[in-house]
Motif scaffolding. Structure first.
Motif, mmCIF file in Angstrom:
data_model
loop_
_atom_site.group_PDB
_atom_site.id
_atom_site.type_symbol
_atom_site.label_atom_id
_atom_site.label_comp_id
_atom_site.label_asym_id
_atom_site.label_seq_id
_atom_site.Cartn_x
_atom_site.Cartn_y
_atom_site.Cartn_z
ATOM 1 N N ASP A 151 0.826 -1.215 0.000
ATOM 2 C CA ASP A 151 0.000 0.000 0.000
ATOM 3 C C ASP A 151 0.858 1.262 0.000
ATOM 4 O O ASP A 151 0.783 2.099 0.913
ATOM 5 C CB ASP A 151 -0.931 0.001 1.211
ATOM 6 C CG ASP A 151 -2.034 1.052 1.078
ATOM 7 O OD1 ASP A 151 -2.318 1.468 -0.075
ATOM 8 O OD2 ASP A 151 -2.605 1.445 2.106
ATOM 9 N N ARG A 153 2.632 4.980 -0.783
ATOM 10 C CA ARG A 153 2.138 6.343 -1.007
ATOM 11 C C ARG A 153 2.173 6.672 -2.495
ATOM 12 O O ARG A 153 1.354 7.424 -3.006
ATOM 13 C CB ARG A 153 3.005 7.348 -0.238
ATOM 14 C CG ARG A 153 3.033 7.137 1.254
ATOM 15 C CD ARG A 153 4.083 8.020 1.915
ATOM 16 N NE ARG A 153 3.653 9.411 1.963
ATOM 17 C CZ ARG A 153 4.476 10.442 1.863
ATOM 18 N NH1 ARG A 153 5.772 10.249 1.658
ATOM 19 N NH2 ARG A 153 4.019 11.673 1.947
ATOM 20 N N GLU A 182 -7.420 4.375 -7.074
ATOM 21 C CA GLU A 182 -7.450 5.050 -5.775
ATOM 22 C C GLU A 182 -6.063 5.478 -5.311
ATOM 23 O O GLU A 182 -5.883 5.923 -4.184
ATOM 24 C CB GLU A 182 -8.055 4.106 -4.720
ATOM 25 C CG GLU A 182 -9.448 3.617 -5.070
ATOM 26 C CD GLU A 182 -9.939 2.578 -4.084
ATOM 27 O OE1 GLU A 182 -9.146 2.193 -3.188
ATOM 28 O OE2 GLU A 182 -11.098 2.153 -4.206
ATOM 29 N N ARG A 183 -5.046 5.329 -6.156
ATOM 30 C CA ARG A 183 -3.674 5.599 -5.758
ATOM 31 C C ARG A 183 -2.988 6.532 -6.746
ATOM 32 O O ARG A 183 -3.421 6.685 -7.883
ATOM 33 C CB ARG A 183 -2.869 4.294 -5.674
ATOM 34 C CG ARG A 183 -3.383 3.276 -4.667
ATOM 35 C CD ARG A 183 -3.196 3.743 -3.223
ATOM 36 N NE ARG A 183 -3.539 2.702 -2.263
ATOM 37 C CZ ARG A 183 -4.767 2.443 -1.835
ATOM 38 N NH1 ARG A 183 -5.779 3.136 -2.321
ATOM 39 N NH2 ARG A 183 -4.994 1.508 -0.939
#
Length: 352
Positions: A151, A153, A182-183
């Motif tokens: 996950d 940044r 979503e990233r």
């Protein structure tokens, strides 16, 4: 997590500025040696610029003016390289758990999360294997699972589908699409499918500089650089708009459509689909309307069930039978016609 980068690397001919918004995926495309991997290395921290500043969110990762440099392991940036690099002494499950354990997860929580990602990539049955027991495609899928499980940044992907079988790539591309929705991510790729499927925005690199950028579909539909046109599978011509088409520097005229108001005399780009370019025999010339372009064939290239005939500045896609029937070969001069609605015109510079 937004990303801002300004960097100069003189020894590699790099001078770039780019911005990536929070939750956005930017695709970097360009010819070999253009600087795509160098930019990823700058962001990851494995390369320091001679001059520059890199900011992720509100955190400065690199700033030459203040001698700020955050080491790679502390950046919160995960890189998925073209070649899967797995720990050979760990099992598949152990490889995915490694990053999770490094984040402070308990062994049980890390194992549960790692198994979830193995199921996502369809390889849960390989949990106990070592990397040496995997195929190249399986290893890359495990590397993808490991990258996503942490996950990050910011996720950097360097040719993410290069090692995958043609039957596996679509499912993994869909997995990445769901995650990247979503990233924040930067993808370097030679594959137009990666750009269309994964990227919100496209930046075209040539000779160490960004020559054009914008929303992915806009750049692919209206390319303004030769590489972007090739990447999109289009011919790119340039001429002067006369109201219903464009006159090329050679004096040849190409009919075209235009979805906006373009004044006569405006310099325009023409995006022409190779499938919309016809090659005429001498017998057919009189029966087919439209202005001709007379060009010399440079090369013939297989393209699925078609052959791409590359001529001076333009290409046509034709069936193999036509190659034989018309005796098309490099060096021969041919007549070419752009079919109705086969070319799209748009201004080289914004119309004021």
């Amino acid at each position: 997590m937004s990303l801002s980068l300004q960097a100069v690397v003189p020894e590699r001919g790099i001078e770039v500025e780019l911005e990536v918004a929070t939750g956005e995926t930017l695709a970097l495309v360009g010819p070999n040696g253009a600087g795509k991997s160098t930019i990823l290395s700058l962001i990851a921290g494995s390369l320091r610029p001679a001059d520059g500043r890199i900011v992720l969110g509100d955190r400065v990762l690199t700033a030459t003016a203040t001698r700020t440099w955050v080491p790679p392991h502390a950046r919160g940036v995960t890189t998925l390289a073209q070649d899967a690099v797995l720990f050979p002494h760990l099992t598949v499950l152990g490889n995915i758990m490694f990053g999770l354990r490094s984040q402070g997860r308990s062994r049980a929580a890390a194992r549960s999360e790692a198994m979830r990602w193995l199921r996502e990539v369809g390889l849960s049955e390989l949990a106990g294997r070592r990397p040496a027991q995997l195929s190249g495609g399986q290893a890359q899928r495990i590397a993808i699972a490991r990258a996503l499980a942490s996950d990050p940044r910011l996720l950097l992907l360097d040719e993410p589908m290069a090692a995958l079988d043609i039957d596996v790539a679509p499912a993994l591309r869909e997995l990445l699409r769901r995650f990247l929705g979503e990233r924040t991510a930067v993808v370097a790729s030679h594959d137009v499918l990666d750009a269309v499927t994964l990227a919100d925005r496209l930046a075209v690199l040539e000779n160490g500089a960004i020559v054009e950028q914008g929303p992915t579909l806009d750049v692919l539909a209206r390319p303004r650089s030769p590489f972007a046109a090739r990447f999109a599978g289009l011919n790119l011509l340039r001429g002067i708009w006369d109201g219903e088409g464009a006159v090329l520097p050679s004096g040849e005229r190409v009919p075209a459509t235009c979805d906006g108001a373009v004044p006569e005399g405006c310099e325009v780009h023409l995006a022409v689909r190779p499938s919309a370019v016809s090659i005429l025999t001498s017998e057919a010339e009189g029966a087919v309307p439209g202005p001709r372009m007379r060009r010399q064939i440079l090369s013939l290239e297989p393209l699925g069930d078609l052959v791409r005939v590359r001529a001076d500045g333009i290409a046509a896609d034709v069936p193999p039978q036509q190659i034989a029937q018309q005796q098309l070969r490099p060096g021969r001069t041919i007549a070419m016609v752009v079919t109705e609605d086969g070319a799209s015109a748009y201004p080289v510079r914004p119309v004021r």
